[in-house]
Design an enzyme around this catalytic site. Structure first.
Site, PDB file in Angstrom:
ATOM      1  N   HIS A  92       0.841  -1.192   0.000  1.00  0.00           N
ATOM      2  CA  HIS A  92       0.000   0.000   0.000  1.00  0.00           C
ATOM      3  C   HIS A  92       0.878   1.245   0.000  1.00  0.00           C
ATOM      4  O   HIS A  92       1.981   1.245   0.551  1.00  0.00           O
ATOM      5  CB  HIS A  92      -0.928   0.003   1.217  1.00  0.00           C
ATOM      6  N   CYS A 147      -3.590   2.119  -5.661  1.00  0.00           N
ATOM      7  CA  CYS A 147      -3.046   3.117  -4.742  1.00  0.00           C
ATOM      8  C   CYS A 147      -1.689   3.644  -5.193  1.00  0.00           C
ATOM      9  O   CYS A 147      -1.403   4.842  -5.079  1.00  0.00           O
ATOM     10  CB  CYS A 147      -2.954   2.529  -3.336  1.00  0.00           C
TER      11      CYS A 147
END
Length: 241
Positions: free
Chosen positions: A2, A116
């Site tokens: 992430h 992301c």
């Protein structure tokens, strides 16, 4: 797995985090739900940028990198905020896969991921275009998941594939492909599903991709799927001639 961008206000001393999230978790964004009462697969693949106060320093230090990379003015921040809102309204779907011909240095890219990490790099490029200078020599690191295939074949959308006027053969093939990816499963069912996935992707060399409301068939080829860890340098200001 992430990526996010952190901000600190020099006036208030407050910290903020901005990140682009799959709104219904990664699994739901990558594979649909098959419902008995619905003809078409049900997708929960929406994504959006989220902005909130505080930075979880401990999380990022333990699971990645937390480093100052630049400074910007309040006017630049406000300009970025307007662009983020426009970007948020333009790209609303999370896409896990990057699909290309091969792992070589110059492959043809059929479909690019929209996740992301791509959001972070889009934002960095926008900041550089605005004149924000990145002083850090940090190489940004992120994970990508690749599928390798020949030229994809367009199949249609929910309206043209599913329902009374749809293509029953294609509809059946799509549902058959996604069935092994269903959650949750017992250990026995999970192992059976792994074998089915291997049969579909490797032996049958077939993958069905849902991208921007449309279904595509991918004629898979070795190495079929690959997870990579890539290093991307921070952008530099583009000087206008």
């Amino acid at each position: 797995m992430h990526d996010a961008i952190g901000f600190r206000s020099t006036l208030s001393g407050r910290n903020y985090t901005m990140e682009w999230y799959e709104l219904f978790q990664l699994g739901n964004c990558t594979f649909p739900h098959l419902r008995a009462e619905a003809e078409a697969p049900f997708w929960c693949n929406q994504g959006a940028a989220c902005f909130f106060e505080e930075i979880d320093d401990q999380h990022w230090k333990q699971n990645g990198t937390l480093e100052k990379v630049s400074e910007m003015t309040g006017a630049q921040f406000n300009e970025m905020a307007k662009w983020i809102r426009k970007d948020n309204e333009t790209g609303i779907y999370y896409e896990t896969w990057t699909v290309q011909t091969d792992p070589g240095p110059n492959p043809a890219v059929w479909f690019d991921s929209y996740d992301c990490s791509q959001f972070v790099h889009r934002t960095y490029r926008k900041l550089a275009d605005m004149g924000v200078s990145f002083t850090s020599q940090l190489q940004t690191n992120y994970t990508r998941i690749f599928l390798y295939s020949g030229e994809p074949t367009f199949l249609g959308n929910d309206t043209t594939i599913f329902g009374a006027a749809g293509n029953k053969t294609v509809a059946s093939d799509i549902k058959r492909f996604y069935h092994p990816f269903r959650p949750p499963q017992s250990i026995k069912d999970f192992l059976v599903s792994l074998l089915e996935i291997y049969e579909r992707v490797v032996l049958e060399k077939s993958f069905y991709l849902y991208y921007n409301y449309e279904y595509w068939h991918l004629p898979m080829k070795p190495p079929y799927i690959r997870i990579t860890y890539e290093e991307i340098p921070l952008p530099r200001i583009h000087k206008k001639p």
